[in-house]
Design an enzyme around this catalytic site. Structure first.
Site, PDB file in Angstrom:
ATOM      1  N   HIS A  93       0.865  -1.186   0.000  1.00 19.84           N
ATOM      2  CA  HIS A  93       0.000   0.000   0.000  1.00 19.84           C
ATOM      3  C   HIS A  93       0.904   1.240   0.000  1.00 19.84           C
ATOM      4  O   HIS A  93       1.971   1.239   0.623  1.00 19.84           O
ATOM      5  CB  HIS A  93      -0.903  -0.018   1.239  1.00 19.84           C
ATOM      6  CG  HIS A  93      -1.981   1.027   1.162  1.00 19.84           C
ATOM      7  ND1 HIS A  93      -1.741   2.346   1.446  1.00 19.84           N
ATOM      8  CD2 HIS A  93      -3.291   0.941   0.808  1.00 19.84           C
ATOM      9  CE1 HIS A  93      -2.866   3.037   1.277  1.00 19.84           C
ATOM     10  NE2 HIS A  93      -3.821   2.200   0.889  1.00 19.84           N
ATOM     11  N   GLU A  95       0.798   3.886   1.560  1.00 12.90           N
ATOM     12  CA  GLU A  95       1.128   4.412   2.896  1.00 12.90           C
ATOM     13  C   GLU A  95       2.282   3.615   3.521  1.00 12.90           C
ATOM     14  O   GLU A  95       3.087   4.162   4.278  1.00 12.90           O
ATOM     15  CB  GLU A  95      -0.124   4.398   3.789  1.00 12.90           C
ATOM     16  CG  GLU A  95      -1.116   5.483   3.345  1.00 12.90           C
ATOM     17  CD  GLU A  95      -2.569   5.187   3.634  1.00 12.90           C
ATOM     18  OE1 GLU A  95      -2.861   4.269   4.422  1.00 12.90           O
ATOM     19  OE2 GLU A  95      -3.436   5.871   3.054  1.00 12.90           O
ATOM     20  N   GLY A 170      -7.604   8.868  -0.340  1.00  9.51           N
ATOM     21  CA  GLY A 170      -8.025   9.682   0.802  1.00  9.51           C
ATOM     22  C   GLY A 170      -8.136  11.162   0.498  1.00  9.51           C
ATOM     23  O   GLY A 170      -8.276  11.980   1.403  1.00  9.51           O
ATOM     24  N   SER A 208     -10.394   6.908  -3.421  1.00  6.06           N
ATOM     25  CA  SER A 208     -11.626   7.703  -3.314  1.00  6.06           C
ATOM     26  C   SER A 208     -12.802   7.090  -4.070  1.00  6.06           C
ATOM     27  O   SER A 208     -13.638   7.825  -4.607  1.00  6.06           O
ATOM     28  CB  SER A 208     -11.372   9.145  -3.762  1.00  6.06           C
ATOM     29  OG  SER A 208     -10.426   9.760  -2.903  1.00  6.06           O
TER      30      SER A 208
HETATM   31  C1  PEP Z   1      -6.901   2.945   0.287  1.00  6.38           C
HETATM   32  O1  PEP Z   1      -6.401   3.349   1.326  1.00  6.38           O
HETATM   33  O2  PEP Z   1      -6.552   1.852  -0.185  1.00  6.38           O
HETATM   34  C2  PEP Z   1      -7.907   3.762  -0.363  1.00  6.38           C
HETATM   35  C3  PEP Z   1      -8.287   3.477  -1.569  1.00  6.38           C
HETATM   36  O3  PEP Z   1      -8.394   4.832   0.379  1.00  6.38           O
HETATM   37  P1  PEP Z   1      -9.603   5.817  -0.025  1.00  6.38           P
HETATM   38  O4  PEP Z   1     -10.708   4.972  -0.603  1.00  6.38           O
HETATM   39  O5  PEP Z   1      -9.987   6.495   1.225  1.00  6.38           O
HETATM   40  O6  PEP Z   1      -9.057   6.757  -1.060  1.00  6.38           O
END
Ligand code: PEP
Length: 246
Positions: A93, A95, A170, A208
């Protein structure tokens, strides 16, 4: 036709009471016309397994160690995840790549370790805004995926891939269906060159995805589901996305 998969990534959110309410809300909305999974924080795997046991909603984790076992304080092995009945584990991911300096090689090693224990890795790839603006999207996602394909060898066809543009995670800035489809098609072509079952593999979109944009994204030919962050924390939104996928 590929059956779609919608996987929730709860990130570092949750509590006993919030989880119980969320899982009950998802379970009571069954049946779904797609595969559904929730990837929860490690401490909540046990209660998630109990809450979802015997039902169609699967569960997984958000990371794993690349090591089998040993003196790796703070790490969680895939064997442990398998003991909790995890079907999936998210690896790479953005992050983790950004805040924990995870390299393509480490992500590939985690994916290999997961598959070796029968847990399907959901391998995330995606470019930053600066990389997109510099015209590097294709090179970046191909490099990220190539490391995993190389590590998995003849098992490459067993992973799930998630295209997650970093600038859309996000932020509320979702990729257009056309932007997402273009990258998914590139990834499918790369998989085709590596494994005979690329046409059956799932490539998820993440970034998102919400109930109001899910249908247009999920109707693209190479988008086989979603990896959902924020919207996975509200049962009504997550269920609406699952319905859009089914
Ligand atoms: C994610 O963290 O994998 C993700 C897609 O987050 P979001 O849907 O909040 O953009």
């Amino acid at each position: 036709m590929r059956r779609k998969l919608v996987a929730g990534n709860w990130k570092m959110h949750g509590s006993h009471s919030a989880n119980a309410e969320l899982l009950a809300g998802i379970s009571s909305a069954r049946p779904f016309g797609c595969d559904v999974a929730v990837c929860v924080p490690f401490p909540y795997l046990s209660e998630t397994a109990v809450a979802l046991a015997g039902g169609p909603v699967l569960w997984g984790a958000q990371d794993c160690s690349a090591h089998e076992q040993g003196a790796y304080t703070g790490e969680v092995s895939v064997a442990m995840l398998a003991e909790f009945g995890c079907r999936y584990v998210i690896v790479g991911h953005s992050e983790r790549r950004q805040y924990h300096a995870e390299t393509d090689l480490l992500v590939a090693e985690k994916a290999r370790t997961a598959l070796a224990r029968g847990v399907t890795p959901i391998v995330c790839v995606g470019e930053t805004l600066a990389q997109r603006d510099a015209g590097e999207t294709e090179a970046v996602v191909k490099r990220q995926l190539s490391a995993v394909i190389h590590a998995l060898g003849h098992c490459a066809g067993e992973m799930v891939v998630a295209y997650e543009p970093v600038w859309a995670i996000g932020t509320g800035k979702v990729a257009t269906p056309e932007q997402a489809q273009a990258v998914h098609a590139l990834l499918r072509a790369q998989l085709k060159a590596a494994t005979p079952n690329a046409d059956e593999m799932k490539i998820l979109y993440g970034g998102s995805m919400k109930p109001d944009n899910a249908v247009s994204l999920l109707s693209q030919p190479d988008i086989d589901g979603g990896l959902i962050g924020g919207a996975a924390l509200k049962a009504a939104d997550f269920v609406a996305i699952c319905r859009a996928a089914g």
